[in-house]
Motif scaffolding. Structure first.
Motif, PDB file in Angstrom:
ATOM      1  N   ALA A  41       0.810  -1.218   0.000  1.00 18.21           N
ATOM      2  CA  ALA A  41       0.000   0.000   0.000  1.00 18.21           C
ATOM      3  C   ALA A  41       0.843   1.268   0.000  1.00 18.21           C
ATOM      4  O   ALA A  41       0.307   2.367  -0.165  1.00 18.21           O
ATOM      5  N   MET A  42       2.150   1.121   0.182  1.00 18.67           N
ATOM      6  CA  MET A  42       3.065   2.263   0.059  1.00 18.67           C
ATOM      7  C   MET A  42       3.905   2.142  -1.201  1.00 18.67           C
ATOM      8  O   MET A  42       4.919   2.815  -1.339  1.00 18.67           O
ATOM      9  N   SER A  43       3.474   1.258  -2.109  1.00 23.23           N
ATOM     10  CA  SER A  43       4.168   0.961  -3.361  1.00 23.23           C
ATOM     11  C   SER A  43       5.594   0.476  -3.120  1.00 23.23           C
ATOM     12  O   SER A  43       6.494   0.739  -3.902  1.00 23.23           O
ATOM     13  N   GLY A  44       5.774  -0.253  -2.008  1.00 22.03           N
ATOM     14  CA  GLY A  44       7.092  -0.764  -1.672  1.00 22.03           C
ATOM     15  C   GLY A  44       7.278  -2.217  -2.073  1.00 22.03           C
ATOM     16  O   GLY A  44       6.350  -2.894  -2.513  1.00 22.03           O
ATOM     17  N   VAL A  45       8.499  -2.697  -1.911  1.00 25.52           N
ATOM     18  CA  VAL A  45       8.850  -4.092  -2.188  1.00 25.52           C
ATOM     19  C   VAL A  45       9.231  -4.753  -0.870  1.00 25.52           C
ATOM     20  O   VAL A  45      10.177  -4.321  -0.208  1.00 25.52           O
ATOM     21  N   PRO A  46       8.510  -5.767  -0.426  1.00 27.52           N
ATOM     22  CA  PRO A  46       8.867  -6.455   0.824  1.00 27.52           C
ATOM     23  C   PRO A  46      10.137  -7.269   0.653  1.00 27.52           C
ATOM     24  O   PRO A  46      10.339  -7.910  -0.385  1.00 27.52           O
ATOM     25  N   ARG A  47      10.997  -7.269   1.681  1.00 27.47           N
ATOM     26  CA  ARG A  47      12.285  -7.969   1.575  1.00 27.47           C
ATOM     27  C   ARG A  47      12.478  -9.038   2.647  1.00 27.47           C
ATOM     28  O   ARG A  47      12.856 -10.154   2.349  1.00 27.47           O
ATOM     29  N   TYR A  48      12.262  -8.681   3.925  1.00 26.83           N
ATOM     30  CA  TYR A  48      12.564  -9.583   5.032  1.00 26.83           C
ATOM     31  C   TYR A  48      11.393  -9.627   6.007  1.00 26.83           C
ATOM     32  O   TYR A  48      10.661  -8.647   6.160  1.00 26.83           O
ATOM     33  N   ALA A  49      11.266 -10.766   6.686  1.00 29.70           N
ATOM     34  CA  ALA A  49      10.216 -10.919   7.688  1.00 29.70           C
ATOM     35  C   ALA A  49      10.792 -11.533   8.954  1.00 29.70           C
ATOM     36  O   ALA A  49      11.668 -12.408   8.901  1.00 29.70           O
ATOM     37  N   LEU A  50      10.309 -11.061  10.093  1.00 26.94           N
ATOM     38  CA  LEU A  50      10.610 -11.651  11.394  1.00 26.94           C
ATOM     39  C   LEU A  50       9.312 -12.233  11.943  1.00 26.94           C
ATOM     40  O   LEU A  50       8.290 -11.556  11.958  1.00 26.94           O
ATOM     41  N   VAL A  51       9.370 -13.481  12.394  1.00 26.63           N
ATOM     42  CA  VAL A  51       8.176 -14.181  12.856  1.00 26.63           C
ATOM     43  C   VAL A  51       8.307 -14.490  14.343  1.00 26.63           C
ATOM     44  O   VAL A  51       9.246 -15.189  14.757  1.00 26.63           O
ATOM     45  N   ASN A  52       7.381 -13.976  15.143  1.00 22.71           N
ATOM     46  CA  ASN A  52       7.366 -14.234  16.577  1.00 22.71           C
ATOM     47  C   ASN A  52       6.106 -15.031  16.920  1.00 22.71           C
ATOM     48  O   ASN A  52       4.993 -14.597  16.629  1.00 22.71           O
TER      49      ASN A  52
END
Length: 238
Positions: A41-52
């Motif tokens: 929604a910010m016209s960005g590209v997702p790169r990394y995720a942290l899962v808790n």
């Protein structure tokens, strides 16, 4: 220069999902998707995720395996690396908190909307809300997203039922489409996702910009599956 984008979201059992209705694999996919939607929604590209994850000791290993199968699968589809996270025991409900880091060359914010702008939606509306109602009607999906029980509905309705329930349990945010919009900043002044629905999220966007909006009911793009099911219910798709 590229701008770093960060978002985080939490899903709590009994509040955001019901394990009696939600296959573990689809829950993993959705948990990541709700964060991808914010980056998109910010016209960005997702790169990394942290899962808790906070899991009770009684949590079956099969649930954990299915959950991570969905997470990894969804991450691979959009090129996101699960870079780490945390796992802890809890005496309470299952809780998932995911943080996603992305980048954007020309982030499009909620602010920036101008008087005279058109309100534009990237797809049909109502399928997720209808899917939630259908789960109460007894419709069920398997881990692979296929309908295994049509509940009070006849098997002939399986296609629209599956479309709506998948929209609720396994949404796919239009990340690539949103990214393409950043190439036309002169046309798109403001963006946000619709995870809470048109009426709520459009109100938030208007409040951010101290403006109002007029909606023509005939122009609202209702998902065809929703229209079909609501007509069968004798309800109003809008």
């Amino acid at each position: 220069a590229p701008v770093s984008l960060l978002t985080t979201d939490t899903l709590v059992e009994g509040v955001h999902f019901d394990l009696r209705l939600t296959p573990a694999r689809l829950l993993g996919r959705k948990a990541l998707s709700v964060n991808l939607s914010d980056i998109g929604a910010m016209s960005g590209v997702p790169r990394y995720a942290l899962v808790n994850l906070c899991l009770p000791p009684s949590c079956p290993l099969a649930f954990f395996d299915g959950l991570y199968e969905g997470l990894i699968e969804r991450a691979a589809e959009v090129g996101v690396a699960i870079a780490g996270g945390n796992l802890c025991a809890t005496s309470g409900p299952i809780t998932m908190a995911i943080t996603v880091l992305g980048v954007g060359d020309r982030p499009i914010l909620r602010t920036g909307a101008q008087i005279g702008d058109l309100v534009v939606i990237t797809g049909g509306l109502g399928a997720s809300a209808e899917g939630q109602r259908l789960l109460r009607d007894g419709v069920r999906l398997a881990d692979d997203g296929m309908v295994v029980d049509t509940g009070i509905w006849t098997p002939s309705s399986e296609r629209p039922l599956g479309r709506c329930v998948r929209a609720h349990l396994d949404p796919t945010p239009p990340v690539s489409f949103a990214r393409a919009l950043s190439e036309t900043p002169e046309m798109v002044h403001s963006m946000m996702d619709l995870s809470d629905g048109l009426s709520i999220d459009l109100s938030r966007l208007c409040a951010e910009n101290q403006i109002g909006a007029l909606i023509d009911p005939l122009a609202v793009p209702i998902d065809p599956a929703v229209a079909m099911i609501e007509r069968a219910r004798g309800g109003d798709p809008l």
